[in-house]
Design an enzyme around this catalytic site. Structure first.
Site, short mmCIF file in Angstrom:
data_model
loop_
_atom_site.label_atom_id
_atom_site.label_comp_id
_atom_site.label_asym_id
_atom_site.label_seq_id
_atom_site.Cartn_x
_atom_site.Cartn_y
_atom_site.Cartn_z
N ASP A 1 -18.81 38.40 3.58
CA ASP A 1 -18.37 39.07 2.36
C ASP A 1 -18.80 38.29 1.13
OD1 ASP A 1 -17.13 40.99 0.84
OD2 ASP A 1 -15.10 40.23 1.17
N ASN B 1 -21.63 39.28 -1.07
CA ASN B 1 -23.00 39.46 -1.57
C ASN B 1 -23.03 40.06 -2.97
OD1 ASN B 1 -23.91 38.50 0.89
ND2 ASN B 1 -24.50 40.50 1.68
N ASN C 1 -18.56 51.49 5.28
CA ASN C 1 -19.62 51.20 4.31
C ASN C 1 -20.42 52.43 3.89
OD1 ASN C 1 -20.43 47.85 5.54
ND2 ASN C 1 -19.00 48.50 3.95
N ARG D 1 -8.18 39.44 4.60
CA ARG D 1 -7.84 40.59 5.43
C ARG D 1 -8.93 40.76 6.48
NH1 ARG D 1 -8.95 42.44 0.30
NH2 ARG D 1 -10.93 43.55 0.06
N SER E 1 -10.08 43.84 7.62
CA SER E 1 -10.92 45.00 7.30
C SER E 1 -11.43 45.73 8.54
CB SER E 1 -12.09 44.57 6.40
OG SER E 1 -11.61 44.11 5.16
#
Length: 238
Positions: free
Chosen positions: A18, A20, A66, A192, A194
């Site tokens: 996570d 980017n 996503n 989290r 996710s």
């Protein structure tokens, strides 16, 4: 005796990659630039994890959620996936790494599916580290699919409902022949899971680090493994 401690090395490390986008934003660059730098981090960590003896490395590359991102960003991510396979498959294969994919990657474009199938086939006989890439993956969907298959078998009279144990569910998951997660790392400061490996990480050690994924390198991996080695894992016991 509790597992872990005294320099123990996790068999299975999973990473939620996570940050980017935030990495790019901080530098006033397009999000695509952050994703490109994220791929460089993938190369570093895959190489190092194999060198130090990690048995399984699972990377959360594209979640089923996503798809909600802008079309342009999804297209950029697919382009990076194509490039990664074409540019890095030789090195990965020669290093003895076996590639696995979890999730419904067949929802991708045909050329991407062919590249993924080819990478899986080429490395299937390798006996080094297993690199598991989560693509179009969501853990709740994975669990629902496992439950549906078991329900169908019960309806057909193949199994009794009472025989549906935790082991039976685990055997129906995408990760059926992969050991449970020992260490789950999430970068970028978010805390989290996710929808990532919810079943497989039931007894995982969780580590949330502030480092953005493009900046995560060998030193950060070493720190994470040192943190894991200091923990005592009791799995519900004393």
């Amino acid at each position: 005796m509790a597992a872990g401690g005294a320099g123990a090395l996790p068999r299975h490390v999973a990473i939620i990659m996570d940050g980017n986008g935030r990495w790019a934003k901080a530098r006033r660059l397009p999000r695509a630039a952050g994703h490109r730098r994220g791929v460089e981090a993938v190369r570093r960590i895959v190489r190092k994890a194999g060198e130090i003896g990690i048995e399984v490395l699972t990377l959360y590359a594209f979640s089923s959620e996503n798809w909600r991102r802008p079309v342009e960003e999804v297209s950029d991510l697919m382009g990076l996936l194509r490039h990664f396979i074409r540019a890095d498959l030789n090195e990965i294969a020669e290093a003895g790494v076996r590639i696995r994919v979890i999730g419904d990657y067949r929802a991708f474009q045909d050329d991407v599916v062919k590249l993924i199938d080819g990478a899986i086939e080429r490395t299937a006989a390798n006996t080094g580290m297993t690199l598991v890439i989560a693509l179009n993956y969501g853990s709740q969907n994975e669990l629902a699919r496992a439950a549906q298959r078991l329900a169908e078998r019960a309806r057909a009279g193949e199994i009794e409902p009472s025989s549906i144990t935790a082991d039976a569910i685990a055997a129906e998951l995408d990760t059926a022949d992969i050991p449970p997660v020992d260490l789950l790392i999430r970068t970028s400061g978010e805390r989290r899971l996710s929808n990532f490996l919810l079943w497989q990480a039931a007894y995982a050690e969780l580590l949330f680090v502030d480092t953005l994924w493009p900046d995560f390198g060998e030193a950060e991996l070493a720190e994470a493994l040192d943190d894991f080695a200091r923990r005592e894992r009791r799995f519900g016991g004393l």
